[in-house]
Scaffold this motif. Structure first.
Motif, PDB file in Angstrom:
ATOM      1  N   GLN A   1       0.749  -1.216  -0.038  1.00 49.84           N
ATOM      2  CA  GLN A   1       0.013   0.020   0.167  1.00 49.84           C
ATOM      3  C   GLN A   1       0.774   1.348  -0.168  1.00 49.84           C
ATOM      4  N   ASP A   2       2.125   1.315   0.384  1.00 50.38           N
ATOM      5  CA  ASP A   2       2.915   2.382   0.762  1.00 50.38           C
ATOM      6  C   ASP A   2       3.805   2.571  -0.694  1.00 50.38           C
ATOM      7  N   GLY A   3       3.709   1.558  -1.511  1.00 45.45           N
ATOM      8  CA  GLY A   3       4.117   1.855  -2.896  1.00 45.45           C
ATOM      9  C   GLY A   3       5.702   0.738  -2.939  1.00 45.45           C
ATOM     10  N   SER A   4       6.104   0.355  -1.899  1.00 48.38           N
ATOM     11  CA  SER A   4       7.170  -0.429  -1.684  1.00 48.38           C
ATOM     12  C   SER A   4       6.837  -1.984  -2.360  1.00 48.38           C
TER      13      SER A   4
ATOM     14  N   GLY B   1      -4.736 -11.438  -0.137  1.00 42.76           N
ATOM     15  CA  GLY B   1      -4.637 -10.102  -0.095  1.00 42.76           C
ATOM     16  C   GLY B   1      -3.297  -9.483  -0.180  1.00 42.76           C
ATOM     17  N   LEU B   2      -3.310  -8.109  -0.069  1.00 47.90           N
ATOM     18  CA  LEU B   2      -1.946  -7.322  -0.284  1.00 47.90           C
ATOM     19  C   LEU B   2      -1.054  -7.363   1.119  1.00 47.90           C
ATOM     20  N   PRO B   3       0.306  -7.361   0.941  1.00 48.57           N
ATOM     21  CA  PRO B   3       0.936  -7.140   2.003  1.00 48.57           C
ATOM     22  C   PRO B   3       0.787  -5.801   2.722  1.00 48.57           C
ATOM     23  N   LYS B   4       0.883  -5.473   3.881  1.00 46.39           N
ATOM     24  CA  LYS B   4       0.473  -4.039   4.576  1.00 46.39           C
ATOM     25  C   LYS B   4       1.932  -3.568   4.598  1.00 46.39           C
ATOM     26  N   LYS B   5       1.853  -2.169   4.985  1.00 45.45           N
ATOM     27  CA  LYS B   5       2.972  -1.397   5.296  1.00 45.45           C
ATOM     28  C   LYS B   5       3.872  -1.864   6.387  1.00 45.45           C
TER      29      LYS B   5
END
Length: 191
Positions: A176-179, A187-191
């Motif tokens: 989510q932070d673009g890294s 799902g997607l990894p979180k910051k």
């Protein structure tokens, strides 16, 4: 006697040069992470090889396409591998994952591509074909053969063979932070 030695020497030189040409034609490839192969390919399909025929400068493998993961809307009926040192040899009646290019309407593959038998893929890799690899195509995967391997930017994931399973079971996904980071799960990894 001198003429004989000269003749033998010339013969040896010719044989040596002939072998150097064969070695120079050898196929050399860097290993690819499955996600890199997916992102770099124009077409990614699961298919069963049902026939084989030699055509000009290539081997044509007739296939039954099972699923299209990436690519055009058309059904692929044949895959071509050109008769070079990088050509593929496939087994009839075996299913494969094919990652390849579309050239003049033909799907082509090489030994340097990622074209494993379907049965050799892990469950995580099969799942990533439809759920994760595409979402990570903005990330860069850096292949590291020895440690330390510094990551210079946040949009990269480090890929090593050194005791990790990131080739078999992980995908490099944009957070989510673009890294970017290795990820296993839903799902997607979180910051």
């Amino acid at each position: 006697m001198t003429r004989y030695v000269s003749s033998c020497f010339i013969t040896l030189v010719v044989l040596f040069l002939w072998r150097v040409e064969d070695i120079a034609d050898a196929c050399s490839c860097l290993p690819q992470h499955p996600q890199q192969a997916f992102c770099n390919a124009e077409i990614v399909i699961r298919a069963k090889v049902v026939g084989k025929k030699a055509v000009s400068n290539a081997i044509k493998y007739d296939i039954e396409q099972i699923k299209m993961f990436k690519g055009c809307d058309q059904v692929i009926h044949a895959i071509f591998t050109y008769t070079t040192s990088c050509s593929m040899t496939l087994e009839i009646n075996k299913e494969y994952l094919f990652t390849g290019k579309l050239k003049t309407g033909r799907m082509s593959i090489t030994l340097c591509g990622y074209n494993p038998p379907w049965e050799d893929l892990s469950a995580a890799q099969k799942n990533s074909l439809t759920h994760r690899y595409q979402s990570g195509c903005d990330c860069k995967i850096i292949h590291c053969t020895s440690l330390p391997c510094p990551i210079s930017t946040s949009d990269t994931c480090l890929w090593t063979y050194l005791g990790t399973d990131n080739g078999q079971n992980l995908a490099c996904i944009k957070r989510q932070d673009g890294s970017c980071a290795w990820y296993k799960g839903i799902g997607l990894p979180k910051k």
